[in-house]
Design an enzyme around this catalytic site. Structure first.
Site, PDB file in Angstrom:
ATOM      1  N   ASP A  13       0.875  -1.177   0.000  1.00 20.99           N
ATOM      2  CA  ASP A  13       0.000   0.000   0.000  1.00 20.99           C
ATOM      3  C   ASP A  13       0.912   1.228   0.000  1.00 20.99           C
ATOM      4  O   ASP A  13       2.118   1.115   0.199  1.00 20.99           O
ATOM      5  CB  ASP A  13      -0.898  -0.009   1.254  1.00 20.99           C
ATOM      6  N   SER A  14       0.299   2.410  -0.152  1.00 23.32           N
ATOM      7  CA  SER A  14       1.085   3.639  -0.077  1.00 23.32           C
ATOM      8  C   SER A  14       1.547   3.913   1.354  1.00 23.32           C
ATOM      9  O   SER A  14       2.455   4.707   1.557  1.00 23.32           O
ATOM     10  CB  SER A  14       0.234   4.813  -0.561  1.00 23.32           C
ATOM     11  N   CYS A  76      -4.440  -1.687  -1.771  1.00 26.85           N
ATOM     12  CA  CYS A  76      -4.613  -0.262  -2.035  1.00 26.85           C
ATOM     13  C   CYS A  76      -5.604  -0.135  -3.183  1.00 26.85           C
ATOM     14  O   CYS A  76      -5.389  -0.722  -4.257  1.00 26.85           O
ATOM     15  CB  CYS A  76      -3.264   0.326  -2.435  1.00 26.85           C
ATOM     16  N   THR A  78      -6.353   2.630  -4.863  1.00 34.23           N
ATOM     17  CA  THR A  78      -5.829   3.494  -5.914  1.00 34.23           C
ATOM     18  C   THR A  78      -4.931   2.691  -6.851  1.00 34.23           C
ATOM     19  O   THR A  78      -5.076   2.743  -8.076  1.00 34.23           O
ATOM     20  CB  THR A  78      -5.017   4.652  -5.285  1.00 34.23           C
ATOM     21  N   GLU A 153      -2.776   8.538   8.544  1.00 33.41           N
ATOM     22  CA  GLU A 153      -1.315   8.402   8.665  1.00 33.41           C
ATOM     23  C   GLU A 153      -0.795   9.136   9.904  1.00 33.41           C
ATOM     24  O   GLU A 153       0.180   8.726  10.508  1.00 33.41           O
ATOM     25  CB  GLU A 153      -0.607   8.939   7.400  1.00 33.41           C
ATOM     26  N   CYS A 183     -11.008   2.901   0.160  1.00 31.92           N
ATOM     27  CA  CYS A 183      -9.584   3.183   0.353  1.00 31.92           C
ATOM     28  C   CYS A 183      -9.200   2.386   1.586  1.00 31.92           C
ATOM     29  O   CYS A 183      -9.940   2.406   2.586  1.00 31.92           O
ATOM     30  CB  CYS A 183      -9.369   4.677   0.577  1.00 31.92           C
ATOM     31  N   HIS A 185      -7.191   2.840   3.816  1.00 34.99           N
ATOM     32  CA  HIS A 185      -6.971   3.629   5.041  1.00 34.99           C
ATOM     33  C   HIS A 185      -8.285   3.849   5.808  1.00 34.99           C
ATOM     34  O   HIS A 185      -8.277   4.070   7.010  1.00 34.99           O
ATOM     35  CB  HIS A 185      -6.403   5.007   4.693  1.00 34.99           C
TER      36      HIS A 185
HETATM   37  N1  DGL Z   1      -4.836   3.260   0.920  1.00 30.82           N
HETATM   38  C1  DGL Z   1      -4.784   3.554  -0.457  1.00 30.82           C
HETATM   39  C2  DGL Z   1      -6.084   3.255  -1.169  1.00 30.82           C
HETATM   40  O1  DGL Z   1      -6.716   2.272  -0.832  1.00 30.82           O
HETATM   41  C3  DGL Z   1      -4.041   4.779  -0.908  1.00 30.82           C
HETATM   42  C4  DGL Z   1      -4.346   6.064  -0.271  1.00 30.82           C
HETATM   43  C5  DGL Z   1      -3.418   7.140  -0.785  1.00 30.82           C
HETATM   44  O2  DGL Z   1      -2.206   6.931  -0.721  1.00 30.82           O
HETATM   45  O3  DGL Z   1      -3.894   8.183  -1.272  1.00 30.82           O
HETATM   46  O4  DGL Z   1      -6.485   3.930  -2.083  1.00 30.82           O
END
Ligand code: DGL
Length: 277
Positions: A13-14, A76, A78, A153, A183, A185
């Site tokens: 993931d990011s 992730c 994205t 974060e 997302c 997160h």
């Molecule tokens: N957690 C990620 C997602 O599911 C990326 C969020 C991000 O880095 O903008 O999209």
């Protein structure tokens, strides 16, 4: 000879968001070893051009393959929305994303009425969720929520700040039966989102259905680990290790060992090691 079944599963993931998927993977696959890569030096992905995210996803996937993973979970939305087809076509290991399992979970949700989708700018713009749900005859409403990722974060998901931001994004929503946390997160914000949306709106998190899909596929491919000990986790982080460990702990993140990787991602000895917990 190397038994592929003993190799770890790669997850990326990011940042810390993918830990919500990792937790479910661990629950479904308790004997697997995991290599989790959080690209915290380049978070957020959601406001970056799709081509840039595709480049990151390629680089990370090859770094994981260089570390002998037997498959890769793109934890992730994205990166799943922008990169899954290309990675699935070109990588020598199986690859899973989180969008398809999220769509299935939403379609099976008990909520009646329109389905809301919350995600990054890039995920919402890709219409990855909207087009699949609409093809199933479901009505959708989507909203990009770019401030949610830094809130998670920073470890301030259960604060007034998070609630104010959620009210800002959701103030003009139509009546909704269920809301997809599009997302990885966002499950960390579940408490805040449920307060703002009301108890009757079902929150759909793709982590569980992603883990079930991965576990089922590994079994079918004969790749499930035969070992009896508990699986281990090794974290690879591209940004500051202490901040990552701090946030991962705030989230009740899984324990294990961790190391920082320098960018661009190179061979495995270019790392600084330390241990969590
Ligand atoms: N957690 C990620 C997602 O599911 C990326 C969020 C991000 O880095 O903008 O999209």
């Amino acid at each position: 000879m190397l038994d592929l079944r003993d190799s770890p599963l790669g997850v990326f993931d990011s940042g810390v968001g993918g830990l919500t998927v990792l937790r479910e993977l661990q629950r479904s696959l308790p004997h697997e070893d995991f290599l989790y890569l959080g690209d915290t030096a380049r978070v957020p992905y959601g406001s970056k051009p799709a081509e840039m995210v595709r480049e990151f996803a390629r680089e990370i996937s090859w770094a994981l393959i260089d570390r002998d993973v037997k498959g890769i979970v793109i934890a992730c939305n994205t990166a799943s929305a922008t990169s899954l087809p290309e990675l699935a076509d070109h990588l020598p290991v199986p690859v899973w994303g989180v969008i398809e399992p999220g769509v299935r979970a939403a379609a099976a949700s008990g909520g009646t009425g329109r389905i809301g989708i919350l995600g990054t700018v890039s995920t919402i713009r890709s219409r990855a969720y909207q087009s699949r749900l609409e093809a199933l005859g479901l009505e959708t409403w989507a909203r990009a929520c770019p401030l949610f990722v830094p809130i998670v974060e920073e470890g301030v998901s259960d604060t007034e700040i998070a609630e104010l931001v959620a009210r800002h994004y959701l103030g003009d929503r139509p009546p909704l039966g269920a809301v997809i946390l599009g997302c990885t997160h966002y499950p960390v914000l579940k408490g805040t989102l449920q307060t703002v949306l009301g108890a009757r709106v079902e929150l759909v998190d793709s982590a569980e259905s992603t883990a079930a899909t991965v576990a089922g596929d590994l079994e079918k491919m004969g790749l499930t680990s035969p070992r009896e000990r508990e699986g281990r986790i090794h974290h690879l982080v591209t940004g500051d290790l202490d901040s990552y460990l701090h946030t991962a702990r705030v989230l009740g993140g899984p324990e294990g060992t961790a190391e920082r990787l320098a960018l661009p991602l190179g061979p495995r000895d270019a790392a600084l090691s330390s241990t969590i917990g």
